[in-house]
Design an enzyme around this catalytic site. Structure first.
Site, short mmCIF file in Angstrom:
data_model
loop_
_atom_site.label_atom_id
_atom_site.label_comp_id
_atom_site.label_asym_id
_atom_site.label_seq_id
_atom_site.Cartn_x
_atom_site.Cartn_y
_atom_site.Cartn_z
N SER A 145 0.64 -1.14 0.06
CA SER A 145 0.33 -0.18 -0.10
C SER A 145 1.17 1.22 0.15
CB SER A 145 -0.91 -0.09 1.29
OG SER A 145 -1.79 1.02 1.72
N TYR A 158 -2.54 -1.34 9.93
CA TYR A 158 -1.80 -0.81 8.74
C TYR A 158 -1.24 -0.64 8.40
CZ TYR A 158 -3.86 -0.55 4.55
OH TYR A 158 -3.68 -0.85 2.52
#
Length: 261
Positions: A145, A158
């Site tokens: 990401s 995350y």
């Protein structure tokens, strides 16, 4: 189209929806054989199989939770049993949920780390084990990401999982490069997937996200699938240990790095 992907066997975790679904369909159009993985939504997985059939592809669906070691082992073994081999492992399964760091429980933390980072490790380990034992110059692709690079308030678990994935991928790439095994990350930015549907349906929130993207638009899953196909192909034969950001320039945008989002 990449001719060398024809006949390759590709396992994609978390591929009943979103980015995983787009990649499954893309690899099927490349005439690769696809193993669709799902955790609980069998109906969605079967729908992906139907779409793959429509493009003339060949695929199976295998249930499994990437946080469960035996499930990941079974996933890889199912690929070998059904198609006789494994060429490409894509660790795509992931999750996120916003929680203030000072209010985050250990359970909140572990759930995201176990899915995003440990799950990717297990998939990488099992694929590489098969590649090494069978002298196969296989490929591993991990779905990272932009948040392996950009801090993200409310998502410390995350961001940590993706930051960990970056060095995990680089380490695996270094360790197995002498055997011709390539390991890379893809770092998507804001993409139109089901996980983002509610946010992007709100015009104000969508406009706010688009304002942080130099290219000015939110990406589509097919754009990430195209990156995966390239990384898996021989066109990327000299590429290993990188994160290829597909983010419309988001990682270069200073206002995001100043804390927006």
């Amino acid at each position: 189209m990449y001719k060398d992907l024809e006949g390759k066997v590709v396992v994609i975790t978390g591929s009943s929806t979103g980015l995983g679904k787009a990649m499954a369909i893309r690899f099927a159009t490349e005439k690769a054989k696809v193993v669709v993985n799902y955790r609980s939504k069998e109906e969605e997985a079967n729908s992906v199989l139907e779409e793959i059939k429509k493009v003339g592809g060949e695929a199976i669906a295998v249930k499994g939770d990437v946080t469960v070691e035996s499930d990941v082992i079974n996933l890889v073994q199912s690929s070998i049993k059904e198609f006789g081999k494994l060429d490409v492992m894509i660790n795509n399964a992931g999750m996120e949920n916003p929680v203030s760091s000072h209010e985050m429980s250990l359970s909140d933390w572990n759930k995201v780390i176990d899915t995003n980072l440990t799950g990717a490790f297990l998939g990488s380990r099992e694929a590489i084990k098969y590649f090494v034992e069978n002298d196969i110059k296989g490929t591993v692709i991990n779905m990272s990401s932009v948040h392996e690079k950009i801090p993200w308030p409310l998502f410390v678990h995350y961001a940590a999982s993706k930051g960990g994935m970056k060095l995990m991928t680089e380490t695996l790439a270094l360790e197995y490069a002498p055997k011709g095994i390539r390991v890379n990350n893809i770092g998507p930015g804001a993409i139109n997937t089901p996980i983002n549907a509610e946010k992007f349906a709100d015009p104000e929130q969508r406009a706010d996200v688009e304002s942080m993207i130099p290219m000015g638009y939110i990406g589509e899953p097919e754009e990430i699938a195209a990156v995966a196909a390239w990384l898996a192909s021989s066109e990327a034969s000299y590429v290993t240990g990188i994160t290829l950001f597909a983010d419309g320039g988001m990682t270069q945008y200073p206002s995001f790095q100043a804390g927006r989002g």
